[in-house]
Design a protein around this motif. Structure first.
Motif, mmCIF file in Angstrom:
data_model
loop_
_atom_site.group_PDB
_atom_site.id
_atom_site.type_symbol
_atom_site.label_atom_id
_atom_site.label_comp_id
_atom_site.label_asym_id
_atom_site.label_seq_id
_atom_site.Cartn_x
_atom_site.Cartn_y
_atom_site.Cartn_z
ATOM 1 N N PHE A 193 -6.146 -0.491 -3.854
ATOM 2 C CA PHE A 193 -5.497 0.795 -4.120
ATOM 3 C C PHE A 193 -6.006 1.858 -3.152
ATOM 4 O O PHE A 193 -5.234 2.639 -2.584
ATOM 5 N N LEU A 194 -7.317 1.860 -2.920
ATOM 6 C CA LEU A 194 -7.934 2.831 -2.022
ATOM 7 C C LEU A 194 -7.459 2.625 -0.577
ATOM 8 O O LEU A 194 -7.131 3.593 0.123
ATOM 9 N N ARG A 195 -7.408 1.381 -0.139
ATOM 10 C CA ARG A 195 -6.974 1.109 1.235
ATOM 11 C C ARG A 195 -5.516 1.525 1.448
ATOM 12 O O ARG A 195 -5.150 2.021 2.522
ATOM 13 N N PHE A 196 -4.681 1.317 0.448
ATOM 14 C CA PHE A 196 -3.292 1.761 0.540
ATOM 15 C C PHE A 196 -3.241 3.280 0.695
ATOM 16 O O PHE A 196 -2.481 3.813 1.513
ATOM 17 N N HIS A 197 -4.075 3.977 -0.071
ATOM 18 C CA HIS A 197 -4.144 5.439 0.012
ATOM 19 C C HIS A 197 -4.605 5.878 1.405
ATOM 20 O O HIS A 197 -4.034 6.815 1.995
#
Length: 218
Positions: free
Chosen positions: A94-98
């Motif tokens: 989720f963080l990498r997508f952000h």
């Protein structure tokens, strides 16, 4: 002073306290102590690491004042988190997508933080100590720290280190410098790094992060 022992209540209560700290972060003129406090709580209570990552992703998604002081402080804390803790695999995805979404606008300051954080997450393996006040300051500027190594029979060596630099890496760098300065290319001697304070002197393990050693000195 470095953070001392703390007493905690329930995880739910501590999560609420951290949420309040993040709200306060927007208005802090000197956010460093507050950031270190959040990091220390996450180190002491690992289940809250994912909670803080999710809160920071939320706060840095469509902020009311993009690039303003509050937005900047959230990205800076996210930078410090990325150099200290790895979130669980679902939160990491989720963080990498952000971060990838922010990286689409490379000219912005926030995109530079996103790129720095993404690179840091590939190196972070966990810390013994939270970043020192000095380390937080350099991370807020996406820079490296200067570590001074005192050498017997030679002037001190200054080495640039990151949050991920190990003692073995610094030892090798200093050893090469000493070999050059002192003409020891044929010497069979080995080199080791020592951590020395008023209370103790001990060798630093090869895999130890130098940033953790510097925090203990703080």
């Amino acid at each position: 002073a470095a953070p001392g022992p703390r007493s905690y209540t329930t995880l739910r209560d501590e999560a609420v306290k951290l949420f309040n700290s993040l709200q306060q972060l927007e208005l802090e003129r000197d956010p460093v102590p507050l950031m270190q406090g959040v990091l220390q709580t996450c180190l002491d209570l690992p289940p809250l690491v994912d909670e803080i990552y999710c809160q920071l992703v939320k706060q840095t998604t469509e902020p009311p004042a993009p690039g303003g002081q509050g937005d900047l402080h959230y990205w800076q804390l996210l930078t410090c988190m990325s150099c200290t803790f790895l979130p669980s695999p679902p939160v990491l995805r989720f963080l990498r997508f952000h971060l990838d979404r922010r990286s689409r606008f490379p000219a912005s300051e926030m995109a530079k933080y996103a790129c720095f954080i993404r690179e840091a997450l590939g190196k972070t393996k966990g810390r013994e100590c939270v970043p020192s006040l000095e380390e937080i300051l350099v991370l807020m500027r996406r820079q490296e720290m200067i570590c001074t190594v005192h050498c017997p029979g030679a002037p001190a060596c200054s080495v640039a280190i990151s949050s991920h630099t190990t003692a073995e890496e610094v030892r090798g760098c200093v050893a090469r410098e000493l070999v050059s300065r002192l003409g020891l290319s044929q010497s069979p001697n080995l080199f080791a790094l020592y951590e020395q304070s008023r209370r103790r002197e001990q060798p630093v393990g090869s895999a130890t992060l130098l940033a953790d050693v510097l925090t203990r000195f703080e």
